[in-house]
Write a protein that holds these residues in place. Sequence first.
Motif, PDB file in Angstrom:
ATOM      1  N   GLY A  41      -3.817 -10.933   3.524  1.00 53.76           N
ATOM      2  CA  GLY A  41      -3.847 -10.268   2.213  1.00 53.76           C
ATOM      3  C   GLY A  41      -4.941 -10.762   1.275  1.00 53.76           C
ATOM      4  N   THR A  76      -6.926  -7.836  -0.189  1.00 57.69           N
ATOM      5  CA  THR A  76      -6.019  -7.093  -1.072  1.00 57.69           C
ATOM      6  C   THR A  76      -5.881  -7.826  -2.403  1.00 57.69           C
ATOM      7  OG1 THR A  76      -4.818  -6.331   0.883  1.00 57.69           O
ATOM      8  CG2 THR A  76      -3.666  -6.166  -1.237  1.00 57.69           C
ATOM      9  N   TYR A  82       0.847  -1.190   0.000  1.00 55.43           N
ATOM     10  CA  TYR A  82       0.000   0.000   0.000  1.00 55.43           C
ATOM     11  C   TYR A  82       0.884   1.243   0.000  1.00 55.43           C
ATOM     12  CZ  TYR A  82      -4.191  -2.778   0.700  1.00 55.43           C
ATOM     13  OH  TYR A  82      -5.229  -3.658   0.521  1.00 55.43           O
TER      14      TYR A  82
END
Length: 217
Positions: free
Chosen positions: A43, A46, A13
């Motif tokens: 994750g 993500t 990020y």
Amino acid sequence: MQDLIVRNLWFKYPRTEKFVLRGLNMEVTSGEVILVLGRNGSGKSTLLKILAGVLEPSKGKVLIGCVKASEVAGKLTGMALQDPMHQFSFITVLEEVSVPLKIRSGNGGRKRALRLLHTLGLEGLAERSPYTLSSGEARLLTIAAAVAGRPRLVLLDEPFTGVDPNQAILIAEIVRRTASSGSMVVVTSLLAAREVAKGLLNPSQNLVLEGGRLMDL
Ligand SMILES: Nc1ncnc2c1ncn2[C@@H]1O[C@H](COP(=O)(O)OP(=O)(O)OP(=O)(O)O)[C@@H](O)[C@H]1O
Ligand SMILES: [Mg+2]
């Protein structure tokens, strides 16, 4: 031929030091159901957002049918977010499914949208605001929106969270039907709930996300 190809995917990020994904690879073919398991913070969300094309990789490739995921976001991909309340954009439940239907198939007619809501038992809620739904109803609506118009890639982030067993069976049935119509479906689940997710989905690949990489369960 693989319809989704992920090669050497790295991601961190902005304004952070640590890579969440570290050289991850993945290949998915039309009609497959893939289960991605992981602990909190491993994750999963993500990864799905990158596959959905809403986050860009820091390094590496994500291709859907040879095109970059971010170029076909929303059109060839449909995603149900982990938190349904982060997903809704429209005034009514009906619009939450008719708009993606129109974007993906050019036909967002009321009848078609109502039919889709009906498959998830939501047709009685069509004119309500999505923000007035119970958390289980909201979860089902995100799944209806994700599969609307049969996108090539369907991404469901922890779809079994907060739903009762009958609804979980219904969601699994939708996943099966979506895959058998030729879509690829990627579903995440907490590692701790792997037996439930595996039992419901009977996935063609069971993967664990750990240390930023995917490995077979
Ligand atoms: N916008 C952001 N900025 C910085 N770090 C973030 C951001 N979003 C997520 N992270 C971090 O990235 C890591 C992975 O988060 P992610 O939400 O993908 O995990 P997850 O496997 O989905 O977790 P959970 O099971 O709790 O849903 C975590 O350490 C998280 O704190
Ligand atoms: Mg998550």
